[in-house]
Design an enzyme around this catalytic site. Sequence first.
Site, short mmCIF file in Angstrom:
data_model
loop_
_atom_site.label_atom_id
_atom_site.label_comp_id
_atom_site.label_asym_id
_atom_site.label_seq_id
_atom_site.Cartn_x
_atom_site.Cartn_y
_atom_site.Cartn_z
N GLY A 161 41.25 41.16 31.47
CA GLY A 161 41.94 42.22 30.75
C GLY A 161 42.74 41.70 29.57
O GLY A 161 42.78 42.33 28.50
N GLN A 175 44.43 48.99 35.22
CA GLN A 175 44.88 49.52 36.52
C GLN A 175 44.20 50.85 36.86
O GLN A 175 44.34 51.32 37.99
CB GLN A 175 46.41 49.71 36.52
CG GLN A 175 47.20 48.44 36.36
CD GLN A 175 47.17 47.54 37.60
OE1 GLN A 175 46.86 47.97 38.69
NE2 GLN A 175 47.49 46.28 37.41
N SER A 189 39.42 44.85 33.94
CA SER A 189 39.47 43.53 34.56
C SER A 189 38.92 43.64 35.98
O SER A 189 39.21 44.61 36.69
CB SER A 189 40.93 43.07 34.60
OG SER A 189 41.04 41.88 35.32
N HIS A 225 39.36 41.64 38.73
CA HIS A 225 40.10 41.24 39.94
C HIS A 225 41.06 42.31 40.45
O HIS A 225 41.65 42.17 41.52
CB HIS A 225 40.82 39.89 39.73
CG HIS A 225 42.02 39.92 38.87
ND1 HIS A 225 43.29 39.88 39.37
CD2 HIS A 225 42.15 39.97 37.53
CE1 HIS A 225 44.16 39.89 38.38
NE2 HIS A 225 43.49 39.95 37.24
N CYS A 260 52.90 38.95 36.41
CA CYS A 260 52.96 38.02 35.30
C CYS A 260 54.41 37.65 34.97
O CYS A 260 54.67 36.64 34.35
CB CYS A 260 52.31 38.63 34.07
SG CYS A 260 50.91 39.64 34.52
C1 LIG Z 1 47.80 46.83 32.73
C2 LIG Z 1 47.29 45.43 32.70
N1 LIG Z 1 46.72 44.96 31.58
C3 LIG Z 1 46.23 43.71 31.49
C4 LIG Z 1 46.29 42.85 32.56
C5 LIG Z 1 45.73 41.47 32.42
O1 LIG Z 1 44.47 41.39 33.08
P1 LIG Z 1 43.87 39.97 33.44
O2 LIG Z 1 44.66 39.44 34.59
O3 LIG Z 1 42.44 40.25 33.84
O4 LIG Z 1 43.96 39.13 32.22
C6 LIG Z 1 46.90 43.27 33.75
C7 LIG Z 1 47.09 42.34 34.87
O5 LIG Z 1 48.12 42.34 35.55
C8 LIG Z 1 47.40 44.60 33.83
O6 LIG Z 1 47.96 45.07 34.94
#
Ligand SMILES: Cc1ncc(COP(=O)(O)O)c(C=O)c1O
Length: 398
Positions: free
Chosen positions: A71, A180, A200, A202, A325
Site C-alpha cells: 500500500g 483498509q 495491500s 497483508h 506504523c
Molecule cells: C490506510 C493504510 N494505507 C497504507 C498502508 C500501508 O500499506 P503497506 O503496509 O502494504 O505498505 C496501511 C498499513 O497500515 C494502511 O492502513
Amino acid sequence: MRVYADNAATTYMSEAAKAKFIECLDNYNGNPNSLHSDGQRTQEVLDEARQTVADCIGAARANEIYFTSGGSEADNQALISAARGLAPNGKKHLITTNIEHHAILHTMRKLEGEGFEVTYLAPQANGIVDIKDVEDAIREDTALVSIMFANNEMGAVQPIAEIGALCKSKGVLFHTDAVQAVAHLPIDVQAMNIDMLSMSAHKIHGPKGIGALYARNGVRLLNVIEGGAQERGKRAGTINVPAIASMAVALKEGCDHMEENMAYVRKLRDRLIEGLKDIPYSQLNGDPVKRLPGNVNYSFEGVEGESLLLHLDMYGIECSSGSACTSESLDPSHVLTGMGVPVEAAHGSLRFSLDIDNTEEQIDYIIEKVHSVVERYRGMSPYWEDLETGKREHCIPE
Ligand SMILES: Cc1ncc(COP(=O)(O)O)c(C=O)c1O
C-alpha cells in the site's frame, strides 16, 4: 485465551492464499518476462491474477492494475504521478485530509518541499470529511484529491462515491487509499469515479510485501522505481508472482464472501461496542454506523493506551493503541487529534480490529478484561485522582 484483535495492522494468511503461494513456488517459478515455456506458464498465472484483482474492484481492464510492494508504494506512486505529471500544466495544488496514513502524509510533505501546495482537510467530529469542504477546497490549479476510503485507526468510511463524482465534475484526479476497505466494503472504481486506488495484500489475509495500484487508463503514471520494463514500464523489478497470485486468491475469497463475512464481523464489533459503553468517561471514536465492519476504537480517560495494551497482552488479547506504523511513538494519534479528540482522550485510546476468525466468546473476554484493566489503571493514576477530586476537568462526558 488468546485473542488476535489487530487485523488492521496485519492479518494471518488464509489457507487458500498460502496454498497458492506454495503452488507458485513449486510450479510457476519462471520469470514471466522470459520467453521460454517456464516463463510463459508463469506469465499466464500473472495474467489471471491481474484479471482477478481488476474484477474485484470493478476495473474496466486488467491492464489498469499495477502490482507494487504494498500500500505504501502504491500511495507514493499515485501522488507523485499526479503531482509531477500535472505540474507542467500549471496544476500545483493537492488536496488530502489530516487523518490519512503516513504513506500519504509523508509523500505530501515531500511534494510540498518540491513547491506543491497541499490543503489538509480536517474531518467532522465523527471522522468523516464534509463533501462541501472538499468542494470549497478545489481550485483551478488543483491536480489531485486523495482521500482514504476508510480510516485505519478509527474506521470511519468516507463518502467516496460523492467525492469521486465531485472530482469528475471539476476535472480533478481522484485517488483513494483503500488499503483498509478492500474486501471489507463494496468497491466499484468505475461507478465511484475513482481514478487511482491503492491496496495491500497483508490486510486481507494475503502475503506481506505485495499490493497494487489501480490507475484508470488515461491516467499517466510516473515511475517511483526505475529499471526494467515490468508492469508496462511503470514499476521496475522482477515480478513477485507467488505473492501476486496469492494476493489475488485472498482478495477473491474476501470479495466472494464479503457480505456474509462482514455481517458476522459487524455483529462482533457491535457486541464489543455495547459491552464497553458502560465504562464511565469513555467514548467510541469514529462514526458509529459509517465505520469499518471490524473496527472498534475507544478512548478511556485518565489512562495510557500503551499501559492498557500491554496489560491486555498479558491476558492474551492483542490489540493496538494507534496505527502499527506509529506504535513506537508516544505522541497521541494524529488521526484522533486531527478529528478533534482531546489529547488526553487520544492518549487513552485502544483499537480492536476484528475479523472472521474472532468469536463471540472472545469478544466477551475482551469486554471483561478491558473493564478490569481500565479500573485497575485508573485506581493507580494520579491523573485520574485529579479528575475524581475535581482538580482537573473531564474531557469525556460520563
Ligand atoms: C490506510 C493504510 N494505507 C497504507 C498502508 C500501508 O500499506 P503497506 O503496509 O502494504 O505498505 C496501511 C498499513 O497500515 C494502511 O492502513
